[in-house]
Design an enzyme around this catalytic site. Structure first.
Site, PDB file in Angstrom:
ATOM      1  N   LYS A 247      57.015  45.656 -10.792  1.00 31.62           N
ATOM      2  CA  LYS A 247      56.359  44.374  -9.963  1.00 31.62           C
ATOM      3  C   LYS A 247      55.169  44.490 -11.068  1.00 31.62           C
ATOM      4  O   LYS A 247      54.183  43.890 -10.654  1.00 31.62           O
ATOM      5  CB  LYS A 247      56.327  44.638  -8.914  1.00 31.62           C
ATOM      6  CG  LYS A 247      57.859  44.356  -8.353  1.00 31.62           C
ATOM      7  CD  LYS A 247      57.491  44.324  -6.628  1.00 31.62           C
ATOM      8  CE  LYS A 247      59.084  44.437  -6.061  1.00 31.62           C
ATOM      9  NZ  LYS A 247      58.959  44.897  -5.161  1.00 31.62           N
TER      10      LYS A 247
HETATM   11  N1  GLU Z   1      62.739  47.595   0.409  1.00 31.92           N
HETATM   12  C1  GLU Z   1      63.537  47.969  -0.116  1.00 31.92           C
HETATM   13  C2  GLU Z   1      62.766  47.811  -1.547  1.00 31.92           C
HETATM   14  O1  GLU Z   1      61.850  47.054  -1.823  1.00 31.92           O
HETATM   15  C3  GLU Z   1      64.927  48.205  -0.086  1.00 31.92           C
HETATM   16  C4  GLU Z   1      64.959  48.719   1.304  1.00 31.92           C
HETATM   17  C5  GLU Z   1      66.394  48.559   1.141  1.00 31.92           C
HETATM   18  O2  GLU Z   1      67.690  47.561   0.523  1.00 31.92           O
HETATM   19  O3  GLU Z   1      67.199  49.553   1.897  1.00 31.92           O
HETATM   20  O4  GLU Z   1      62.775  48.868  -2.600  1.00 31.92           O
END
Ligand code: GLU
Length: 313
Positions: A247
């Protein structure tokens, strides 16, 4: 059936994030399930609110809606992890009562210098140096500690809906893992388990980069007496040279694709996912009937070199 998106909005979404969101959404909608949106902003410095707001605007623009979460029903809110730390603290105390948590004073340099093996994903298997500290030794430490979970030398595995059986030996492959950092931030592994259970999530669809987190998470479900969901780890979308999209570097970020319509973007992604052979523009809703996990490629996807939305080689 309840599925979810659990993005960490540290910048604008890129196409790799979108592949995971699309798969989670299609799988839930195909089953007439509910969709939850939870913002994983535990690291608030990296995930300011404006990124979450942009993310929601992007999801709405693409027609990927949610039934529970910010701006929708909030039966199990709040939906920002930064506002749920009391729940993580309660889970930590439960694990602590079982004698499974210990303070770790190791510095980053010490962790990397230790001769413990490195995992494929670059994480270090913790040597267990602080496991043996006595109460008197702990009392003499000046730094505030991180907290680790003591793991047994046991195999934990599961049947991934796309990739089949995956297992790890917790002690050998993973090691005692962090539940709270020394600066007080709760770890993703703990928060994601507490939240998916509290929000009634029955199906987790996410990128294959998190496959190796799943045995740890299943162990936490077990220790906390919580029901575990079914897991599907979808293909990653990699840069042409095989690098992970980032990102920060705005690789294939949605801001570069604003000249495309949502239907053009989704039609191409669905083509890469073997759901739309012609590659024609498609709405999210029109793809639901074409969706089936058996069609989804077993390999990762590569972005074409010119970064426009053409079918990858
Ligand atoms: N928040 C995590 C990410 O954006 C993903 C968490 C999940 O899907 O378990 O990489």
């Amino acid at each position: 059936m309840t599925g979810r998106f659990a993005p960490s909005p540290s910048g604008r979404m890129h196409l790799g994030n979108l592949v995971s969101c699309l798969l989670a959404w299609l799988s839930a909608r195909k089953q007439n399930g509910r969709m939850v949106l939870r913002i994983e902003d535990l690291d608030t410095a990296r995930c300011p609110r404006r990124h979450a707001e942009q993310l929601m605007e992007d999801l709405r623009w693409l027609g990927l809606d949610w039934d529970e979460g910010p701006g929708a029903d909030e039966p199990n809110g709040p939906y920002y992890q930064s506002e749920r730390t009391g729940l993580y603290q309660a889970a930590l105390e439960k694990l602590s009562e079982k004698g499974l948590i210990y303070p770790c004073f190791c510095t980053r340099a010490e962790l990397h210098a230790a001769s413990a093996p490195h995992r494929e994903d670059g994480q270090v298997v913790y040597s267990g140096a602080c496991r043996k500290l006595t109460a008197a030794e702990i009392a003499r430490k000046k730094r505030s500690p991180a907290l680790r979970l003591r793991v047994p030398p046991e195999e934990w595995g599961f049947m991934d809906g796309r990739l089949g059986t995956y297992r790890e030996n917790l002690a050998a492959d993973c090691g005692d893992f962090l539940l709270r950092r020394s600066d007080g931030l709760f770890a993703y592994q703990l928060a994601v388990v507490v939240d998916d259970a509290a929000m009634g999530v029955t199906e987790v669809v996410r990128g294959a980069d998190l496959l190796s987190s799943t045995p740890r998470q299943l162990f936490l479900y077990h220790l906390l007496d919580l029901p575990a969901p079914k897991f599907y780890h979808g293909p990653l979308l990699l840069a042409p040279d095989g690098r992970r999209l980032s990102k920060r570097e705005a690789d294939a970020g949605l801001d570069q694709l604003q000249s495309q319509t949502p239907e053009e973007i989704l039609g191409t992604l669905a083509n890469w996912l073997n759901l739309n052979p012609s590659g024609e523009p498609r709405t999210a809703a029109s793809l639901v009937s074409d969706f089936d996990w058996s069609k989804i490629p077993k390999e990762n996807l590569f972005l074409p070199t010119d970064c426009s939305l053409k079918k990858p080689e």
